[in-house]
Design a protein around this motif. Sequence first.
Motif, PDB file in Angstrom:
ATOM      1  N   ARG A   1      45.444 -18.853 -12.668  1.00  0.00           N
ATOM      2  CA  ARG A   1      45.997 -17.578 -13.135  1.00  0.00           C
ATOM      3  C   ARG A   1      44.951 -16.801 -13.944  1.00  0.00           C
ATOM      4  O   ARG A   1      44.749 -15.603 -13.734  1.00  0.00           O
ATOM      5  CB  ARG A   1      47.243 -17.810 -13.979  1.00  0.00           C
ATOM      6  N   ASP A   2      44.276 -17.483 -14.861  1.00  0.00           N
ATOM      7  CA  ASP A   2      43.256 -16.825 -15.672  1.00  0.00           C
ATOM      8  C   ASP A   2      42.087 -16.345 -14.831  1.00  0.00           C
ATOM      9  O   ASP A   2      41.572 -15.246 -15.039  1.00  0.00           O
ATOM     10  CB  ASP A   2      42.753 -17.772 -16.769  1.00  0.00           C
ATOM     11  N   VAL A   3      41.649 -17.162 -13.883  1.00  0.00           N
ATOM     12  CA  VAL A   3      40.524 -16.779 -13.033  1.00  0.00           C
ATOM     13  C   VAL A   3      40.906 -15.576 -12.171  1.00  0.00           C
ATOM     14  O   VAL A   3      40.128 -14.623 -12.045  1.00  0.00           O
ATOM     15  CB  VAL A   3      40.046 -17.973 -12.178  1.00  0.00           C
ATOM     16  N   GLN A   4      42.100 -15.590 -11.598  1.00  0.00           N
ATOM     17  CA  GLN A   4      42.545 -14.451 -10.791  1.00  0.00           C
ATOM     18  C   GLN A   4      42.636 -13.187 -11.644  1.00  0.00           C
ATOM     19  O   GLN A   4      42.290 -12.094 -11.194  1.00  0.00           O
ATOM     20  CB  GLN A   4      43.900 -14.736 -10.129  1.00  0.00           C
ATOM     21  N   GLN A   5      43.068 -13.346 -12.870  1.00  0.00           N
ATOM     22  CA  GLN A   5      43.137 -12.203 -13.790  1.00  0.00           C
ATOM     23  C   GLN A   5      41.737 -11.624 -14.023  1.00  0.00           C
ATOM     24  O   GLN A   5      41.568 -10.405 -14.094  1.00  0.00           O
ATOM     25  CB  GLN A   5      43.764 -12.644 -15.104  1.00  0.00           C
ATOM     26  N   GLN A   6      40.724 -12.464 -14.114  1.00  0.00           N
ATOM     27  CA  GLN A   6      39.356 -11.988 -14.307  1.00  0.00           C
ATOM     28  C   GLN A   6      38.813 -11.326 -13.045  1.00  0.00           C
ATOM     29  O   GLN A   6      38.083 -10.336 -13.121  1.00  0.00           O
ATOM     30  CB  GLN A   6      38.445 -13.129 -14.768  1.00  0.00           C
ATOM     31  N   VAL A   7      39.179 -11.841 -11.881  1.00  0.00           N
ATOM     32  CA  VAL A   7      38.807 -11.194 -10.617  1.00  0.00           C
ATOM     33  C   VAL A   7      39.404  -9.785 -10.580  1.00  0.00           C
ATOM     34  O   VAL A   7      38.708  -8.807 -10.263  1.00  0.00           O
ATOM     35  CB  VAL A   7      39.282 -12.033  -9.402  1.00  0.00           C
ATOM     36  N   ASP A   8      40.667  -9.674 -10.934  1.00  0.00           N
ATOM     37  CA  ASP A   8      41.334  -8.367 -10.950  1.00  0.00           C
ATOM     38  C   ASP A   8      40.724  -7.439 -11.986  1.00  0.00           C
ATOM     39  O   ASP A   8      40.562  -6.236 -11.750  1.00  0.00           O
ATOM     40  CB  ASP A   8      42.839  -8.533 -11.216  1.00  0.00           C
ATOM     41  N   ASP A   9      40.365  -7.990 -13.154  1.00  0.00           N
ATOM     42  CA  ASP A   9      39.779  -7.186 -14.221  1.00  0.00           C
ATOM     43  C   ASP A   9      38.416  -6.641 -13.808  1.00  0.00           C
ATOM     44  O   ASP A   9      38.111  -5.470 -14.039  1.00  0.00           O
ATOM     45  CB  ASP A   9      39.666  -8.016 -15.505  1.00  0.00           C
ATOM     46  N   LEU A  10      37.585  -7.480 -13.178  1.00  0.00           N
ATOM     47  CA  LEU A  10      36.271  -7.017 -12.713  1.00  0.00           C
ATOM     48  C   LEU A  10      36.431  -5.923 -11.664  1.00  0.00           C
ATOM     49  O   LEU A  10      35.751  -4.895 -11.721  1.00  0.00           O
ATOM     50  CB  LEU A  10      35.452  -8.186 -12.165  1.00  0.00           C
ATOM     51  N   THR A  11      37.346  -6.117 -10.725  1.00  0.00           N
ATOM     52  CA  THR A  11      37.595  -5.113  -9.691  1.00  0.00           C
ATOM     53  C   THR A  11      38.010  -3.791 -10.319  1.00  0.00           C
ATOM     54  O   THR A  11      37.471  -2.732  -9.985  1.00  0.00           O
ATOM     55  CB  THR A  11      38.691  -5.600  -8.713  1.00  0.00           C
TER      56      THR A  11
END
Length: 163
Positions: free
Chosen positions: A45-55
Amino acid sequence: MRHFAFLAPLTAAIALAGAAAAQPSSVSVTVSPDFAKTAAELGQRDVQQQVDDLTATVTRVLTERNALDVARIELVITDLKPNRPTMQQVTDKPGLDMMRSLSIGGAAIEGSVTTASGEVHPVKYDYYSSTLAEVRGSTTWQDASTAFDRLARNLAEGRYVKR
């Protein structure tokens, strides 16, 4: 009749402005296979949140600055380090304190930018705090967010590789 004479040039100007408006860049972010093994320790969940944040960060900065119009940007997160423990880390190691545990954080990103003309530019950027004294934020991903913001600004300015 005078109203139409005034409106015709105005309508033409608006049409030209709309045609000249920049089309947003295509931004895709993934996680490297090597980092995917470590990502499970941080929590999906945290990693996906960071992927979304970078995008979102790269898209926002490029749109605000009208940079890299119609470019295809493919980024790969190769490393993430949180400043505070993630939920998964606290679950796995109950001795960690989400509020008082603090560490050096940051992120590393690689990838490529393909411009509208077809030129491909490699991207490589990383940012980590070097001491705990530099850790200014109190959020889990403060330094990773700083890395994402700095990368986005560098991309907008045409700097693709951190030297």
